[in-house]
Design a protein around this motif. Structure first.
Motif, PDB file in Angstrom:
ATOM      1  N   ALA A  71     -22.896  42.133  56.717  1.00  0.00           N
ATOM      2  CA  ALA A  71     -23.373  41.054  55.852  1.00  0.00           C
ATOM      3  C   ALA A  71     -24.829  41.253  55.474  1.00  0.00           C
ATOM      4  N   GLN A  72     -25.638  41.778  56.403  1.00  0.00           N
ATOM      5  CA  GLN A  72     -27.039  42.056  56.101  1.00  0.00           C
ATOM      6  C   GLN A  72     -27.183  43.151  55.056  1.00  0.00           C
ATOM      7  N   MET A  73     -26.179  44.005  54.935  1.00  0.00           N
ATOM      8  CA  MET A  73     -26.214  45.090  53.961  1.00  0.00           C
ATOM      9  C   MET A  73     -25.542  44.713  52.650  1.00  0.00           C
ATOM     10  N   GLY A  74     -25.135  43.434  52.533  1.00  0.00           N
ATOM     11  CA  GLY A  74     -24.531  42.971  51.294  1.00  0.00           C
ATOM     12  C   GLY A  74     -23.038  43.132  51.235  1.00  0.00           C
ATOM     13  N   ARG A  76     -19.539  41.663  52.213  1.00  0.00           N
ATOM     14  CA  ARG A  76     -18.948  40.422  52.670  1.00  0.00           C
ATOM     15  C   ARG A  76     -17.521  40.674  53.142  1.00  0.00           C
TER      16      ARG A  76
END
Length: 378
Positions: A71-74, A76
Motif C-alpha cells: 500500500a505504501q508503494m501505491g 492496493r
C-alpha cells in the motif's frame, strides 16, 4: 657476618618477581571505556524471494505486513470490489515466498551516520528456511523508540534443511541468518566522552587486585593521581579537556601494560559436549575417589518343551533368560591436600575416566567440599 642491605633488597625483589605472573596485558585488553558501550537495536521486517519455504496463510501478521508495504508503494490489494474478487486478489500474494522476521543488531560505541553494521535475522512465523531470501528495508530502533539504522540486503544462511521420502536432514539452523554490513547507521548515540571531566574504565572481570594494579600502572605512567579506583570493576581517569589531547591521552593509556592478578579458581563444564576446563588456580583438599559403572546384560532364548509321543501332552514354548552383571575394577585414587591441576588430570587419566565420568567426579568433589573452586555448568 652481617648480610648487606643491598643484597637483602635484591633477594626480596627477586622473590616478588617469582611470586607474580610473568606476563602483562594491555589496558585495552583488560578494560573497556564506559562511554564506548554498545547499544542493542531491534526491528520487524519481511524476507522475500524464498522458494516456498516461507510463512503460510495461517500467519496473519505476514499477510498484513505485506499488504501494508504494498500500500505504501501505491499497490492496493483491498478495494471496492466484490467478495469473490477480493478473495481472488488476496490469493495472488504467495505468502509462502515471504517470511516475517525479527532483525537485531549491536550499534557500536562512537558509530557515526553512514557506517555499516552487521545484522541478525530470525524467523518468527512458520518459515522453514530463509536461504536465498532478501530482507526488505527495515528500520532498527533503540530502547527509546528512535530509528538508529536501516537494514536491507541478501541473507547469508548456513543452515540446511532437506527432506524426501520420509527422511529429513537438518544441519545448523536454517531459520536464522545474517547480513554482514547489512545496516547503515542513521543516527549517532550521544556519549559523555567529549564533555566528561573523568572517564570511567570498566574491567572485564571484577577483581580488586587487578583494579589496584591498573591504577598503579596508569599513575606511574602519567604521574600524580590521574587514576583512582572506584571499586573492583571501575576506575576513574582524569583526562585532558582538549579533545585532541584527550584522544591522544586515551591512545597512550590503553597501551599501558598491566600485570593482572590470577583469576579465581574455576571449573567450567559443558554438559552437552562433555567439555571440561580447569584453570591453574584450582586446588583439591584430601579426598579419596572411586568411580565405576555396573553393566547388566540380559540374554533371552526361546525353547520348546516337546512331550513324548505317547504322553498325550502339549507342546509348550519356554523362554529362558541369562543375566550377567559386570563391574569394572577401577582402583580408588587419593588426592593429597593442595594438589594442583596437573596432578588432578593425571589422577583422573589413570583410571581412564570418560568426559562424563570426569564431570561426575568433579561434581562429587564439589559436593563433598574438597574442590576449592567455583563450579560453572553451561
Amino acid at each position: 657476618m652481617k648480610t648487606p642491605s643491598w643484597l637483602t633488597s635484591s633477594c626480596f625483589a627477586l622473590a616478588c618477581a617469582l611470586a607474580t605472573p610473568a606476563w602483562a596485558d594491555r589496558v585495552k585488553d583488560l578494560a573497556t571505556v564506559a562511554a564506548q558501550r554498545s547499544n542493542q537495536l531491534i526491528g520487524f521486517g519481511l524476507v522475500v524471494g524464498l522458494q516456498g519455504t516461507g510463512d503460510d496463510a495461517s500467519v496473519p501478521f505476514t499477510t498484513q505486513s505485506m499488504k501494508a508495504m504494498l500500500a505504501q508503494m501505491g499497490v492496493r490489494i483491498d478495494g471496492p470490489m466484490s467478495d469473490l474478487e477480493q478473495v481472488t486478489s488476496a490469493s495472488r500474494i504467495d505468502i509462502k515466498n515471504a517470511a516475517a522476521v525479527m532483525v537485531t543488531a549491536d550499534l557500536p560505541g562512537f558509530a557515526k551516520p553512514g557506517q555499516r553494521i552487521d545484522v541478525n535475522i530470525s524467523a518468527i512465523g512458520k518459515a522453514s528456511n530463509l536461504r536465498g531470501g532478501n530482507l526488505i528495508l527495515t528500520a532498527l530502533r533503540g530502547v527509546d523508540g528512535e530509528i538508529y539504522a536501516l537494514a536491507q540486503g541478501a541473507l547469508t544462511a548456513t543452515g540446511i534443511d532437506a527432506g524426501a521420502a520420509g527422511s529429513k536432514v537438518a544441519i545448523g539452523v536454517p531459520t536464522a541468518a545474517r547480513i554482514p554490513a547489512g545496516a547503515i547507521v542513521e543516527r549517532m548515540v550521544d556519549t559523555p566522552f567529549e564533555k566528561a571531566e573523568h572517564l570511567i574504565l570498566n574491567l572485564r572481570d571484577n577483581d580488586f587486585s587487578t583494579s589496584s594494579a591498573m591504577v598503579a600502572a596508569i599513575n606511574s605512567k602519567f604521574g600524580g593521581d590521574v587514576a583512582q579506583a572506584i571499586d573492583g570493576t571501575s576506575i576513574s581517569v582524569r583526562a585532558p579537556q582538549d579533545l585532541n589531547q584527550r584522544v591522544s591521552f586515551m591512545g597512550m593509556l590503553e597501551n599501558i601494560e598491566v600485570t593482572p592478578a590470577e583469576t579465581n579458581a574455576r571449573v567450567v563444564i559443558n554438559s552437552r559436549t562433555g567439555t571440561v576446563v580447569i584453570n591453574r588456580a584450582v586446588r583439591v583438599t584430601a579426598a579419596a575417589v572411586s568411580h565405576g559403572t555396573i553393566s547388566v546384560a540380559i540374554t533371552a532364548t526361546n525353547d520348546v518343551s516337546q512331550p513324548n509321543a505317547l504322553s498325550q501332552g502339549q507342546t509348550t514354548p519356554v523362554q529362558n533368560a541369562d543375566i550377567a552383571v559386570t563391574e569394572p575394577k577401577n582402583p580408588m585414587f587419593l588426592f593429597k591436600p593442595g594438589v594442583d591441576l596437573r596432578e588432578i588430570v593425571d589422577a583422573v587419566n589413570q583410571i581412564g575416566a570418560t568426559p562424563s565420568s570426569l564431570i561426575a567426579i568433579l561434581e562429587a568433589l564439589k559436593s563433598s567440599g574438597s574442590l576449592r573452586a567455583e563450579l560453572i555448568i553451561i
